[in-house]
Design an enzyme around this catalytic site. Structure first.
Site, PDB file in Angstrom:
ATOM      1  N   HIS B 266      11.896  -2.468   0.958  1.00 52.64           N
ATOM      2  CA  HIS B 266      11.004  -1.309   0.905  1.00 52.64           C
ATOM      3  C   HIS B 266      10.598  -1.008  -0.538  1.00 52.64           C
ATOM      4  CE1 HIS B 266       9.629   2.764   2.299  1.00 52.64           C
ATOM      5  NE2 HIS B 266       9.891   3.051   1.031  1.00 52.64           N
ATOM      6  N   GLU B 267      11.578  -0.849  -1.407  1.00 51.79           N
ATOM      7  CA  GLU B 267      11.277  -0.527  -2.808  1.00 51.79           C
ATOM      8  C   GLU B 267      10.516  -1.677  -3.466  1.00 51.79           C
ATOM      9  OE1 GLU B 267      11.638   2.463  -3.857  1.00 51.79           O
ATOM     10  OE2 GLU B 267      12.831   3.162  -2.164  1.00 51.79           O
ATOM     11  N   HIS B 270       6.826  -1.272  -2.849  1.00 51.20           N
ATOM     12  CA  HIS B 270       6.214  -0.363  -3.833  1.00 51.20           C
ATOM     13  C   HIS B 270       5.977  -1.096  -5.156  1.00 51.20           C
ATOM     14  CE1 HIS B 270       6.329   3.343  -1.566  1.00 51.20           C
ATOM     15  NE2 HIS B 270       7.643   3.322  -1.399  1.00 51.20           N
ATOM     16  N   GLU B 296       3.047   3.881   0.835  1.00 53.21           N
ATOM     17  CA  GLU B 296       4.078   3.816   1.868  1.00 53.21           C
ATOM     18  C   GLU B 296       3.744   2.718   2.879  1.00 53.21           C
ATOM     19  OE1 GLU B 296       7.743   5.143   2.301  1.00 53.21           O
ATOM     20  OE2 GLU B 296       6.350   5.925   0.795  1.00 53.21           O
TER      21      GLU B 296
END
Lengths: 500, 500
Positions: B266-267, B270, B296
């Site tokens: 997830h990170e 980003h 997101e």
């Protein structure tokens, strides 16, 4: 406006300047401990912008007027405030004739010299550094020429900058005394010293074990954990952003555990100084004004006088065995003590032991004295360096990378090196006084270092930033710097160690 | 002065402002990842001083004149420059009637609300947060009242701030569609779903193993290592200081290895967005202007659509086995896939699975819509929260700490939560388009994620910061946001997973 009102205005400017100072410091810290490779360029540019703003704040007409007026008439200021004014006025007087243009040129010259030094060291090619080095010496002399107050020579001015009151006369005598006793002592060790076992020194230890031990040592020194962080970096250092944010960095090598013990104790000593200056010093912007030799005195006090003592090794030995499993199962306490103190002439200052360390400094002192004062040219440095290493330490320098290019210092400053040797000498003299009041090694043997920290806090940290080095050492020990304490300490310790 | 000359002057101001923005960002990063406890207060004060300077730079008369004049006449500006002017003018128009006094009051109100929220959550006592919360809602409405341009309701204005063009009408339809299909799907799973084995999910894994695996995953995603750092912190986040300095943080828990895999992915998503905006965007200060939902979208794309796919689990399974020794020796590839996707209604948004996550968001959306628009008071929130958790997720909320106090968001912003659900929906729609050109899961099964990154770079990252959300999703997929893609994806995936 009363003098107190003037000081309040000055304090306000210094408050603002401190914000920029801390921010620049944190950006630098970030570059060394966090930022990725590609982020360096942008970070450098950002630091330059903030530095310009900081420069503006402390170079305004208002600032100059407040500082010079208060220096001329400080009635009504507290003693600490008077010292702040004195320091700021000193700095102002030294820099006031440097034009913005020259200042900018010098900033560029420093950056270039640092970059060239890195490149030269990597390539083992002194010629890459040579021109930038020569330029920097030129700028150093030019900046000194612009000062109203003159010293006997350029290098005297450099020494006085780092250690107020320092001079060639003082340091010639100091280093002469060191040379006179350390060189023959080293020769006796090499000739008659008993062999010392060191085979276990490079046994690999997992880094988590080393980290746990470093944390344990910092706690033992009496550092406040809530105002301390321990991080890793390429070249270990300690820095702070006020007394409530002190940062020790180290570098773990799997095969260099024992060495890391002393690096940690050393950096922890710096950290203790930073955590324990009086709050008033911070409030009034007097803090962090001790000389480098004073700081180095404390770091080397913990690294060598305490850390490498038989008493302290006795205390940490069981803990070390506990943390490292079977790694040192065949090593006795006495063997660990001896190995931690082995005296062995070598090429690299940073790896030097307690006895030979000062000879590395002596060589640098003799060289920078000569080249700053124009007695030798930069072209002569490599050969002279090598000759002195042969003469004082008996070692052959194979290349400039492990010779005169090994240290970063000459890409930025001259007159700094003596601080290391002075620090060691201050430390031994302070230890001598401390022992009259405290059973220092009895405490070290019990791992009870808090009374030592508290003694330093009361007698040493409490006055450092508001004293000249001579005022400081006299207030603590009752006499001016006397190198005999250090030399006696070395002679006793190493004679016993090597059964001379 | 030509418009290009005006833009150059504006760019110069934005260059300076960026230095302060990055410095403040690094000081914040330092607080979260480095600084010791006692250092926080000073750091907060330093940030406040730098923020004041940043505010000054972007609130000068010159700045306002340049922005408004260029917004009125942008002839001769490049398309990217026009967008920059549009964004800056939007922000200027929204804030121009807020006095310095009100701005300062609001800053204090935010700080207080954050502190009170922390305290209330810790003490599990909503009454501690209540007043500061109510004040903040009041300030939010007051600031919206001061704008020249009016929206239908306060909450419509909030939504438009986070997602240009967003409105209650749009989101009521969006969340209505989600509720209509997710709630019954979840009920079917609970009634008829086959059991899924999860016993191994909390088996302890040493943190160095987890760290090695995180690094491996970030590399796999196609992040440039020289412009990336991975650090640890209490609450994981990703931030950047330009495209060359991107920082992913995570938090390792010995007993939560599998969960950390998806946090990292997830990170890392980003981070990919941050490393891959066009250089021109950074040069012209257009970068980082995508909506939160766009960001997101990408993080959840890598976490869920790729990361939790059977194809990708197939690829990482051998590597995971290799790194973790015997820990998962009795777990098959299929069992790992199923466990990573188990749908289980729970109390905490951050721990929610892919299916129930949107219901957590729905609850927050319904509540903030009501309290921002004054339809309910802050006193009614805890009971309504609990009732909605019972209704949509079937769970009983035992206390406010794990209920309406669980998230930080309401101590600072309203209208942000929908971004998470919108991001998931954008992601599924983009995946549908991507699959027409790329064999996405064929690539994922081979661990070859670079073509996916490059596709996103070309079609998604290249326009995000200069597009409204609707322009963006239409340019990528040929149609406006269509929640059907996401719902079809969920239904297919979870029907198969649970053998419905």
């Amino acid at each position: 406006m009363t003098n107190q009102q003037k000081f309040s205005r000055l304090r306000k400017i210094l408050d603002d300047a401190s914000v920029y100072g801390r921010s620049i410091g944190k950006l630098n810290f970030d570059m060394q401990c966090c930022a990725p490779e590609e982020g360096m360029e942008q970070a450098g540019e950002d630091i330059a912008v903030l530095s310009k703003q900081l420069f503006r704040l402390t170079h305004s007409k208002t600032y100059a007027r407040l500082v010079t007026e208060l220096a001329a008439d400080h009635e009504g200021l507290s003693p600490v405030q008077q010292k702040v004014v004195e320091h700021k006025n000193d700095a102002w007087q030294k820099g006031k004739n440097i034009s913005a243009k020259l200042d900018y040129e010098m900033t560029l010259a420093y950056s270039r010299a640092y970059a060239k030094w890195l490149e030269a060291k990597k390539a083992d090619d002194y010629s890459i550094f040579r021109d930038a080095f020569a330029d920097l010496i030129g700028y150093t002399r030019k900046a000194i020429d612009l000062r109203d107050e003159k010293k006997a020579t350029y290098y005297d001015a450099c020494l006085d900058d780092y250690e107020k009151g320092g001079s060639i006369a003082q340091l010639d005598a100091f280093f002469g005394a060191l040379k006179e006793r350390i060189v023959p002592l080293l020769a006796r060790i090499e000739k008659d010293g008993k062999p010392i076992r060191t085979d276990f020194m490079s046994r690999p230890c997992p880094i988590p074990q080393q980290e746990a031990f470093s944390k344990y040592l910092l706690e033992l020194e009496g550092l406040r954990g809530s105002a301390l962080v321990l991080m890793t970096t390429e070249h270990p250092f300690t820095t702070n952003f006020g007394p409530h944010d002190v940062r020790v960095t180290t570098h773990y090598y799997e095969e260099n555990f024992v060495s890391n013990i002393f690096t940690t104790l050393h950096e922890g000593g710096h950290a203790l100084f930073m955590q324990n200056e009086p709050e008033e010093f911070y409030r009034e912007h007097a803090a962090n004004s001790m000389s480098n030799a004073m700081h180095e005195c404390i770091s080397r006090f913990y690294e060598n006088l305490i850390g490498r003592s038989e008493a302290f090794i006795h205390f940490i030995y069981p803990k070390l065995r506990e943390i490292t499993g079977d790694t040192f199962a065949d090593v006795t306490e006495r063997e660990l003590y001896e190995a931690a103190n082995v005296a062995q002439p070598g090429l690299i200052r940073c790896d030097a032991d307690e006895l030979t360390y000062c000879l590395h400094i002596l060589i640098r002192y003799e060289l920078e004295k000569a080249f700053v004062n124009g007695e030798i040219t930069v072209d002569e440095i490599p050969a002279l360096w090598n000759a002195k290493y042969k003469e004082y330490l008996g070692v052959d320098v194979p290349d400039d990378a492990s010779g005169c290019l090994q240290d970063v210092h000459w890409s930025g400053s001259y007159g700094y090196f003596p601080s290391y040797a002075l620090g060691s000498a201050y430390g031994a003299q302070i230890l001598h006084t401390m022992q009259k009041e405290l059973d220092v090694f009895g405490l070290a043997a019990k791992g009870d270092l808090l009374p030592i920290r508290d003694w330093l806090k009361e007698h040493v940290f409490s006055i450092a930033s508001v004293s000249t080095p001579d005022e400081w050492i006299r207030a603590i020990t009752g006499e001016s710097l006397n190198v005999r304490y250090f030399l006696d300490y070395l002679e006793q310790k190493f004679s016993a160690l090597y059964a001379l």
